[in-house]
Motif scaffolding. Sequence first.
Motif, PDB file in Angstrom:
ATOM      1  N   GLY A 161       0.787  -1.222   0.000  1.00  0.00           N
ATOM      2  CA  GLY A 161       0.000   0.000   0.000  1.00  0.00           C
ATOM      3  C   GLY A 161       0.819   1.272   0.000  1.00  0.00           C
ATOM      4  N   SER A 162       2.137   1.162  -0.005  1.00  0.00           N
ATOM      5  CA  SER A 162       2.987   2.359  -0.023  1.00  0.00           C
ATOM      6  C   SER A 162       2.726   3.159  -1.302  1.00  0.00           C
ATOM      7  CB  SER A 162       4.465   1.957   0.062  1.00  0.00           C
ATOM      8  OG  SER A 162       5.300   3.090   0.001  1.00  0.00           O
ATOM      9  N   ARG A 163       2.429   4.440  -1.156  1.00  0.00           N
ATOM     10  CA  ARG A 163       2.025   5.253  -2.304  1.00  0.00           C
ATOM     11  C   ARG A 163       3.198   5.561  -3.229  1.00  0.00           C
ATOM     12  NH1 ARG A 163      -1.879  10.148  -0.917  1.00  0.00           N
ATOM     13  NH2 ARG A 163      -1.999  10.022  -3.180  1.00  0.00           N
ATOM     14  N   ASP A 164       4.417   5.521  -2.710  1.00  0.00           N
ATOM     15  CA  ASP A 164       5.568   5.834  -3.547  1.00  0.00           C
ATOM     16  C   ASP A 164       6.430   4.598  -3.795  1.00  0.00           C
ATOM     17  OD1 ASP A 164       6.504   5.576  -0.977  1.00  0.00           O
ATOM     18  OD2 ASP A 164       7.851   7.310  -1.065  1.00  0.00           O
ATOM     19  N   ALA A 165       5.783   3.422  -3.842  1.00  0.00           N
ATOM     20  CA  ALA A 165       6.519   2.170  -4.019  1.00  0.00           C
ATOM     21  C   ALA A 165       7.356   2.188  -5.298  1.00  0.00           C
ATOM     22  CB  ALA A 165       5.557   0.989  -4.035  1.00  0.00           C
ATOM     23  N   ARG A 166       6.780   2.677  -6.391  1.00  0.00           N
ATOM     24  CA  ARG A 166       7.503   2.674  -7.660  1.00  0.00           C
ATOM     25  C   ARG A 166       8.785   3.500  -7.579  1.00  0.00           C
ATOM     26  NH1 ARG A 166       8.851   5.685 -11.478  1.00  0.00           N
ATOM     27  NH2 ARG A 166       7.820   7.469 -10.510  1.00  0.00           N
ATOM     28  N   SER A 167       8.674   4.705  -7.034  1.00  0.00           N
ATOM     29  CA  SER A 167       9.856   5.565  -6.966  1.00  0.00           C
ATOM     30  C   SER A 167      10.878   5.048  -5.963  1.00  0.00           C
ATOM     31  CB  SER A 167       9.442   7.000  -6.621  1.00  0.00           C
ATOM     32  OG  SER A 167       8.774   7.055  -5.376  1.00  0.00           O
ATOM     33  N   GLN A 168      10.417   4.432  -4.873  1.00  0.00           N
ATOM     34  CA  GLN A 168      11.361   3.863  -3.908  1.00  0.00           C
ATOM     35  C   GLN A 168      12.250   2.804  -4.557  1.00  0.00           C
ATOM     36  OE1 GLN A 168      10.227   2.760   0.178  1.00  0.00           O
ATOM     37  NE2 GLN A 168       8.200   3.631  -0.240  1.00  0.00           N
ATOM     38  N   MET A 169      11.663   2.016  -5.428  1.00  0.00           N
ATOM     39  CA  MET A 169      12.405   0.922  -6.067  1.00  0.00           C
ATOM     40  C   MET A 169      12.984   1.314  -7.421  1.00  0.00           C
ATOM     41  SD  MET A 169      10.009  -2.345  -5.040  1.00  0.00           S
ATOM     42  CE  MET A 169       8.488  -1.652  -5.727  1.00  0.00           C
ATOM     43  N   GLY A 170      12.819   2.582  -7.791  1.00  0.00           N
ATOM     44  CA  GLY A 170      13.381   3.057  -9.055  1.00  0.00           C
ATOM     45  C   GLY A 170      12.809   2.357 -10.268  1.00  0.00           C
ATOM     46  N   VAL A 171      11.530   1.989 -10.226  1.00  0.00           N
ATOM     47  CA  VAL A 171      10.921   1.225 -11.312  1.00  0.00           C
ATOM     48  C   VAL A 171      10.463   2.149 -12.436  1.00  0.00           C
ATOM     49  CG1 VAL A 171       9.058  -0.339 -11.975  1.00  0.00           C
ATOM     50  CG2 VAL A 171      10.203  -0.629  -9.764  1.00  0.00           C
ATOM     51  N   LEU A 172      10.969   1.886 -13.625  1.00  0.00           N
ATOM     52  CA  LEU A 172      10.537   2.552 -14.851  1.00  0.00           C
ATOM     53  C   LEU A 172      10.322   1.461 -15.905  1.00  0.00           C
ATOM     54  CD1 LEU A 172      13.173   5.442 -14.926  1.00  0.00           C
ATOM     55  CD2 LEU A 172      10.726   5.732 -14.458  1.00  0.00           C
ATOM     56  N   SER A 173       9.493   1.746 -16.884  1.00  0.00           N
ATOM     57  CA  SER A 173       9.230   0.728 -17.891  1.00  0.00           C
ATOM     58  C   SER A 173       8.881   1.356 -19.225  1.00  0.00           C
ATOM     59  CB  SER A 173       8.092  -0.201 -17.437  1.00  0.00           C
ATOM     60  OG  SER A 173       6.886   0.526 -17.291  1.00  0.00           O
ATOM     61  N   THR A 174       8.957   0.532 -20.252  1.00  0.00           N
ATOM     62  CA  THR A 174       8.507   0.909 -21.583  1.00  0.00           C
ATOM     63  C   THR A 174       8.155  -0.369 -22.318  1.00  0.00           C
ATOM     64  OG1 THR A 174       9.024   2.240 -23.558  1.00  0.00           O
ATOM     65  CG2 THR A 174      10.795   0.858 -22.689  1.00  0.00           C
ATOM     66  N   TRP A 175       7.311  -0.264 -23.328  1.00  0.00           N
ATOM     67  CA  TRP A 175       6.924  -1.471 -24.054  1.00  0.00           C
ATOM     68  C   TRP A 175       6.657  -1.170 -25.518  1.00  0.00           C
ATOM     69  CZ3 TRP A 175       2.092  -0.980 -26.195  1.00  0.00           C
ATOM     70  CH2 TRP A 175       1.202  -0.090 -25.583  1.00  0.00           C
ATOM     71  N   THR A 176       6.787  -2.231 -26.305  1.00  0.00           N
ATOM     72  CA  THR A 176       6.402  -2.198 -27.709  1.00  0.00           C
ATOM     73  C   THR A 176       5.593  -3.453 -27.985  1.00  0.00           C
ATOM     74  OG1 THR A 176       8.439  -3.316 -28.411  1.00  0.00           O
ATOM     75  CG2 THR A 176       8.454  -0.898 -28.430  1.00  0.00           C
ATOM     76  N   VAL A 177       4.821  -3.426 -29.048  1.00  0.00           N
ATOM     77  CA  VAL A 177       4.015  -4.593 -29.396  1.00  0.00           C
ATOM     78  C   VAL A 177       4.227  -4.940 -30.863  1.00  0.00           C
ATOM     79  CG1 VAL A 177       1.942  -3.230 -29.926  1.00  0.00           C
ATOM     80  CG2 VAL A 177       1.715  -5.633 -29.291  1.00  0.00           C
ATOM     81  N   ASP A 178       4.406  -6.227 -31.141  1.00  0.00           N
ATOM     82  CA  ASP A 178       4.523  -6.749 -32.492  1.00  0.00           C
ATOM     83  C   ASP A 178       3.255  -7.558 -32.755  1.00  0.00           C
ATOM     84  OD1 ASP A 178       5.051  -8.196 -34.816  1.00  0.00           O
ATOM     85  OD2 ASP A 178       7.174  -8.482 -34.354  1.00  0.00           O
TER      86      ASP A 178
END
Length: 249
Positions: free
Chosen positions: A61-78
């Motif tokens: 439930g931590s509101r800043d979980a993504r930033s705490q763990m430095g999580v970034l993402s990107t995607w492409t689809v074929d």
Amino acid sequence: MNTTTATSPAPSAPGDAARFVATQSLLTLDVRHPFAAKSLIDAQDMHRTVMSGFPGWVDDGSRDARSQMGVLSTWTVDLRQARLNLVVQSSVPADWSAVPRGAVAQAPEILTVDRTFRTGDRVDFRTVVNPVRAIPPPPGSPPKTRGTRVPHTRPEHVKRWFSQRLQPSGEPPVAPNGVVRVGADADTERLALRMLPRVSSPAPHKGLRIARAEIKGTFTVTDPKTFVAALTQGIGHARAYSCGLLLVR
């Protein structure tokens, strides 16, 4: 997957270098599987898919979980190959065992990126960004009323948005208008820019529609410390929804 590869830079003075360390995962999913199909059509589901790789690192439930763990993402689809290619960067190791086996087209590829950047280094980059401009609240609005974010939809406006984040040699890491720069410069006339389909999410996230643009080019590093911060933290808004990750090689 874009990864960092070093060249042989010229010797530089102390303070002209900064080290970037992160984990990057490449997931190849079958878009015909309901798990991947839902992630592709629902931005909130894609966010949950990305975050499912990091159980137990922060309190539930931590509101800043993504930033705490430095999580970034990107995607492409074929669509021809029915493949969803998802790149996830983090400061902690990922565990993708929660992804259903039937959704996995290839075993996840995980690598550690450890690279030192120096002033003058040239690197090719790719990023998907959420280019928006802020419109202030109308006069007479209550205190602390937020303005409105309006997406840029024309390539020339997106290029201008991105150019404001470039950092020519000798310029500070924060522009006079408050925009945080990326610690690198680029020839804007040689950028490859493509508008991408918006992503959205149904209720209870009514109104979640994220404009996206893909930008490719070549950076020249001008401020290594600021450049590493941009690689680590991402750029722009909607970083929880697979925007803002800078991939370099």
